[in-house]
Design a protein around this motif. Structure first.
Motif, PDB file in Angstrom:
ATOM      1  N   VAL A 103       0.823  -1.228   0.005  1.00 54.96           N
ATOM      2  CA  VAL A 103       0.121   0.076  -0.227  1.00 54.96           C
ATOM      3  C   VAL A 103       0.836   1.276  -0.021  1.00 54.96           C
ATOM      4  O   VAL A 103       0.530   2.132  -0.797  1.00 54.96           O
ATOM      5  CB  VAL A 103      -0.944   0.106   1.290  1.00 54.96           C
ATOM      6  CG1 VAL A 103      -1.604   1.356   1.222  1.00 54.96           C
ATOM      7  CG2 VAL A 103      -1.783  -1.141   0.902  1.00 54.96           C
ATOM      8  N   ALA A 104       2.089   1.316   0.922  1.00 58.87           N
ATOM      9  CA  ALA A 104       2.773   2.392   0.953  1.00 58.87           C
ATOM     10  C   ALA A 104       3.442   2.496  -0.458  1.00 58.87           C
ATOM     11  O   ALA A 104       3.663   3.808  -0.874  1.00 58.87           O
ATOM     12  CB  ALA A 104       3.943   1.997   2.076  1.00 58.87           C
ATOM     13  N   PHE A 176       4.607   2.648   7.220  1.00 55.34           N
ATOM     14  CA  PHE A 176       5.645   2.571   6.149  1.00 55.34           C
ATOM     15  C   PHE A 176       5.946   3.768   5.152  1.00 55.34           C
ATOM     16  O   PHE A 176       6.969   4.228   4.730  1.00 55.34           O
ATOM     17  CB  PHE A 176       5.359   1.381   5.101  1.00 55.34           C
ATOM     18  CG  PHE A 176       5.855  -0.068   5.740  1.00 55.34           C
ATOM     19  CD1 PHE A 176       7.250  -0.283   6.256  1.00 55.34           C
ATOM     20  CD2 PHE A 176       4.928  -0.938   5.713  1.00 55.34           C
ATOM     21  CE1 PHE A 176       7.476  -1.440   6.709  1.00 55.34           C
ATOM     22  CE2 PHE A 176       5.361  -2.121   6.523  1.00 55.34           C
ATOM     23  CZ  PHE A 176       6.548  -2.516   6.800  1.00 55.34           C
ATOM     24  N   ARG A 177       4.987   4.493   4.970  1.00 59.61           N
ATOM     25  CA  ARG A 177       4.851   5.554   4.032  1.00 59.61           C
ATOM     26  C   ARG A 177       5.707   6.606   4.667  1.00 59.61           C
ATOM     27  O   ARG A 177       6.661   7.504   4.087  1.00 59.61           O
ATOM     28  CB  ARG A 177       3.638   6.142   3.585  1.00 59.61           C
ATOM     29  CG  ARG A 177       3.600   6.902   2.301  1.00 59.61           C
ATOM     30  CD  ARG A 177       2.071   7.112   1.856  1.00 59.61           C
ATOM     31  NE  ARG A 177       1.200   7.800   2.612  1.00 59.61           N
ATOM     32  CZ  ARG A 177       0.626   8.844   2.202  1.00 59.61           C
ATOM     33  NH1 ARG A 177       0.950   9.654   1.298  1.00 59.61           N
ATOM     34  NH2 ARG A 177      -0.155   9.584   3.069  1.00 59.61           N
ATOM     35  N   ALA A 178       5.248   6.817   5.921  1.00 61.03           N
ATOM     36  CA  ALA A 178       6.266   8.006   6.731  1.00 61.03           C
ATOM     37  C   ALA A 178       7.622   7.515   6.521  1.00 61.03           C
ATOM     38  O   ALA A 178       8.375   8.394   6.543  1.00 61.03           O
ATOM     39  CB  ALA A 178       5.743   8.119   8.220  1.00 61.03           C
ATOM     40  N   GLN A 209      16.412   1.346   4.448  1.00 66.28           N
ATOM     41  CA  GLN A 209      16.815   2.486   5.748  1.00 66.28           C
ATOM     42  C   GLN A 209      15.209   2.841   6.220  1.00 66.28           C
ATOM     43  O   GLN A 209      15.135   3.095   7.320  1.00 66.28           O
ATOM     44  CB  GLN A 209      17.477   3.736   4.932  1.00 66.28           C
ATOM     45  CG  GLN A 209      18.580   3.805   4.462  1.00 66.28           C
ATOM     46  CD  GLN A 209      19.121   4.996   3.755  1.00 66.28           C
ATOM     47  OE1 GLN A 209      19.201   6.045   4.480  1.00 66.28           O
ATOM     48  NE2 GLN A 209      19.479   4.977   2.676  1.00 66.28           N
ATOM     49  N   ALA A 210      14.238   2.928   5.509  1.00 60.39           N
ATOM     50  CA  ALA A 210      12.849   3.100   5.933  1.00 60.39           C
ATOM     51  C   ALA A 210      12.445   2.205   6.795  1.00 60.39           C
ATOM     52  O   ALA A 210      12.021   2.608   7.848  1.00 60.39           O
ATOM     53  CB  ALA A 210      12.107   3.336   4.698  1.00 60.39           C
ATOM     54  N   PRO A 216      10.160   0.538  15.540  1.00 61.56           N
ATOM     55  CA  PRO A 216       9.443   1.012  16.866  1.00 61.56           C
ATOM     56  C   PRO A 216       7.893   1.231  16.418  1.00 61.56           C
ATOM     57  O   PRO A 216       6.929   0.622  17.326  1.00 61.56           O
ATOM     58  CB  PRO A 216      10.184   2.123  17.316  1.00 61.56           C
ATOM     59  CG  PRO A 216      11.554   2.003  16.684  1.00 61.56           C
ATOM     60  CD  PRO A 216      11.239   1.269  15.349  1.00 61.56           C
ATOM     61  N   PRO A 217       7.459   2.184  15.859  1.00 61.04           N
ATOM     62  CA  PRO A 217       5.848   2.327  15.595  1.00 61.04           C
ATOM     63  C   PRO A 217       5.221   1.420  15.232  1.00 61.04           C
ATOM     64  O   PRO A 217       4.043   1.055  15.392  1.00 61.04           O
ATOM     65  CB  PRO A 217       6.034   3.822  14.510  1.00 61.04           C
ATOM     66  CG  PRO A 217       7.254   3.686  13.883  1.00 61.04           C
ATOM     67  CD  PRO A 217       8.354   3.198  14.935  1.00 61.04           C
ATOM     68  N   LEU A 218       6.107   0.579  14.354  1.00 58.09           N
ATOM     69  CA  LEU A 218       5.328  -0.616  13.666  1.00 58.09           C
ATOM     70  C   LEU A 218       5.175  -1.760  14.866  1.00 58.09           C
ATOM     71  O   LEU A 218       4.035  -2.218  15.165  1.00 58.09           O
ATOM     72  CB  LEU A 218       6.255  -1.551  12.698  1.00 58.09           C
ATOM     73  CG  LEU A 218       5.726  -2.193  11.664  1.00 58.09           C
ATOM     74  CD1 LEU A 218       5.013  -1.183  10.900  1.00 58.09           C
ATOM     75  CD2 LEU A 218       6.873  -2.634  10.776  1.00 58.09           C
ATOM     76  N   LEU A 219       5.997  -1.947  15.822  1.00 53.69           N
ATOM     77  CA  LEU A 219       5.675  -2.715  17.032  1.00 53.69           C
ATOM     78  C   LEU A 219       4.618  -2.281  17.737  1.00 53.69           C
ATOM     79  O   LEU A 219       3.869  -3.061  18.519  1.00 53.69           O
ATOM     80  CB  LEU A 219       7.017  -2.952  17.722  1.00 53.69           C
ATOM     81  CG  LEU A 219       8.019  -3.852  16.859  1.00 53.69           C
ATOM     82  CD1 LEU A 219       9.232  -3.876  17.870  1.00 53.69           C
ATOM     83  CD2 LEU A 219       7.671  -5.122  16.697  1.00 53.69           C
TER      84      LEU A 219
END
Ligand code: ADP
Ligand code: MG
Lengths: 292, 259
Positions: A103-104, A176-178, A209-210, A216-219
């Motif tokens: 999606v990203a 992911f997009r961010a 790199q992304a 952390p935000p993903l977890l």
């Protein structure tokens, strides 16, 4: 083979010298701080408990929420039901990651021919981020089986999990997009200047790199997903919260919910601490790099 | 191969209302070292970026004649990846890939673009790093390297693609003064090895040493062009004289010129 010193492996550096008196003082301070923290916590918890126990409604609350006997008897069945929650989130996580990434990437595509993909990804994100997860669970969990499509399982657990995947895929896609946006454009420019294609640049330079940055935000989203597996219980499958509800009805007591709460907390804490650790490590790294 | 390796004719480039290149003509022969000088904002970076297609020109032609092929960079249908395989560029800010070690930075493009095996690409990368005194830093990550080392790795990374021509865009401007020398030494070595180079720089002493030809850019045009002896020794155009005077009196230090 004898490797001469000063090769690629660094020569062992001498230990940094710290005055023994200062070292001892620092150790004493550490011990003292730990003692103070523990005492302070005990006093605080005691005060809150004392305050609660003196409230006029406390005996009634204690009887219906904190019944020791019921807590013990409901714990094991609830724990057994929790296995279903664990299965759901493990499967969901594995599906959410690729979905979010796709999606990203679609949302970031700029080529005119890819416009349909971009449009679909944008609508998907808007819809599933805007709809309460519970509603998605209801719609898919009751709606799809009702359609009776040949070849598709009517199993509510499956459709409940699909609902979670779709709902969280929208969030994770934005994460992911961010992350992709946070990689400086000069990185892409350097890669393209070496002759890497747009796709190779994404794959080998930007995405690695992304992804590192968004762990952390993903977890954090995954911690949230772990407890949202309880939503699937509304469709009927006996997961932990639903199990607690059943016992609660039988016993006419709320204590089983407390048991379920404790179990959910126990489930999320390891991931939460791991997230904290990763974040702290990342901050340490960036501050070191920043100081250079 | 007939004609110069790189030929720019009547190149114009604007960013919105800001006309940055206004009719640039430049020819660079094989093995030639051309240095671009000029104040900040005169268009040096933009000129270099038009050579490898990072910027599309508005008018004029950019042609690259390499042994196998002639590529018209200014043609919208050109395969820019093919252009960039033959043109190396090194930037002021190094732009190493921070998640890759030095050797991986250097081996990335040979592996992915030239389809070399990992072993082959990394062996070649190590050899090239060793040639420029970076053997013991090959496995270090960019944030473990000094600015000078990072920039040397960035140069090696460009060279690993075996380019026909290398563009240097103020590659020492971000460095602490004591690190400038080690990077310029690498460039000097390349010039003696016969590499074709176009270089934007504020290091006038170095330019005088290594350049075959110096171009003074002002407001998007080549105001004056000649050998280093002519440009630095006897500049004819008043703008050139003014610029060189400012540089030499130090009123335009590196920071001042390109802040
Ligand atoms: N991508 C861009 N978008 C808009 N303006 C730009 C861009 N790149 C360069 N410029 C402008 O072009 C002019 C020339 O810039 P540049 O080529 O970097 O000069 P130099 O390298 O000689 O300092 C400057 O005024 C700069 O602001
Ligand atoms: Mg510049």
């Amino acid at each position: 083979m004898s490797v001469p010193q000063g090769g690629t492996t660094a020569v062992a550096a001498p230990l940094p010298y710290v005055d023994p008196v200062r070292r001892a003082a620092a150790r004493r301070r550490t011990v003292r701080d730990a003692l103070i923290a523990t005492a302070s916590l005990a006093v605080f918890v005691g005060a809150v408990a004392l305050w609660a126990s003196r409230l006029p409604g406390w005996p009634a609350v204690q009887a219906s929420f904190f019944d020791g006997e019921i807590l013990r008897s409901s714990f094991l069945p609830t724990l057994q039901a929790l296995v279903l929650n664990i299965k759901m989130f493990l499967v969901a996580e594995l599906l959410i990651l690729p979905l979010g990434l796709v999606v990203a990437l679609c949302r970031r595509s700029r080529a005119p021919v890819l416009f349909p993909l971009r449009a679909v990804a944008t609508v998907y994100t808007d819809v599933f981020r805007g709809t309460p997860t519970l509603l998605v669970v209801f719609l898919l969990g009751f709606g799809v089986p009702a359609l009776d499509i040949p070849g598709l399982t009517p199993e509510p657990v499956v459709w409940g999990t699909v609902a979670l995947v779709l709902s969280y895929g929208a969030y994770v896609g934005e994460v992911f997009r961010a992350g992709i946006a946070s990689v400086h454009p000069s990185q892409g420019m350097a890669a393209r200047s070496l002759g890497l294609s747009q796709w190779q640049t994404s794959r080998f330079v930007v995405l690695p790199q992304a992804v590192r940055r968004v762990v952390p935000p993903l977890l954090n989203d995954f911690v949230s997903l772990q407890k949202d597996t309880a939503l699937v219980g509304v469709l009927g499958p006996i997961e932990a919260l639903r199990q607690a509800q059943i016992i609660s009805y039988d016993e006419a007591n709320f204590t089983p919910y407390v048991a379920a709460a404790v179990l959910f907390i126990a489930l999320t804490i390891p991931l939460a601490r791991f997230t904290d650790w990763l974040q702290a490590r990342q901050e340490r790294r960036t501050s070191i790099a920043g100081a250079r | 191969m007939t004609g110069p390796l790189l030929e720019m004719t009547g190149v114009h480039k604007a960013f919105g209302p800001n006309a940055v290149l206004r009719g640039i003509d430049l020819q660079v022969a094989e093995h030639e070292v051309v240095v671009l000088i000029g104040a900040s904002g005169s268009g040096k970076s933009t000129l270099l970026r038009c050579v490898n297609g990072l910027e599309a020109v508005d008018a004029g032609e950019v042609v690259l004649r390499t042994p196998g092929s002639t590529l018209t960079v200014s043609d919208a249908r050109v395969d820019l990846d093919a252009v960039r395989r033959r043109v190396g560029i090194v930037f002021q800010q190094y732009n190493l890939f921070p998640h890759l070690s030095a050797v991986q930075n250097v081996a990335l493009a040979p592996r992915r673009v030239l389809r070399r095996s990992r072993g082959q690409a990394e062996r070649a990368a190590r050899e090239l790093l060793a040639r420029f005194g970076l053997a013991d830093r090959a496995d270090a990550y960019p944030d473990q390297l000094s600015g000078g080392q990072q920039q040397r790795v960035a140069i090696v990374r460009a060279l690993a693609m075996d380019p026909e021509i290398v563009l240097f865009d103020e590659i020492t401007s971000a460095l602490d003064p004591q690190l400038v020398g080690e990077v310029l030494d690498v460039v000097r070595e390349l010039t003696t090895a016969g590499m074709t180079i176009v270089m934007a720089t504020h290091e006038m002493g170095f330019a005088r040493d290594v350049a075959h030809r110096v171009l003074f850019l002002d407001a998007g045009t080549v105001v004056e062009e000649g050998t280093p002896a002519q440009i630095f020794g006897a500049p004819t155009h008043p703008r050139t004289r003014q610029f060189l005077a400012r540089v030499s009196t130090g009123t335009a230090t590196r920071g001042g010129i390109d802040a």
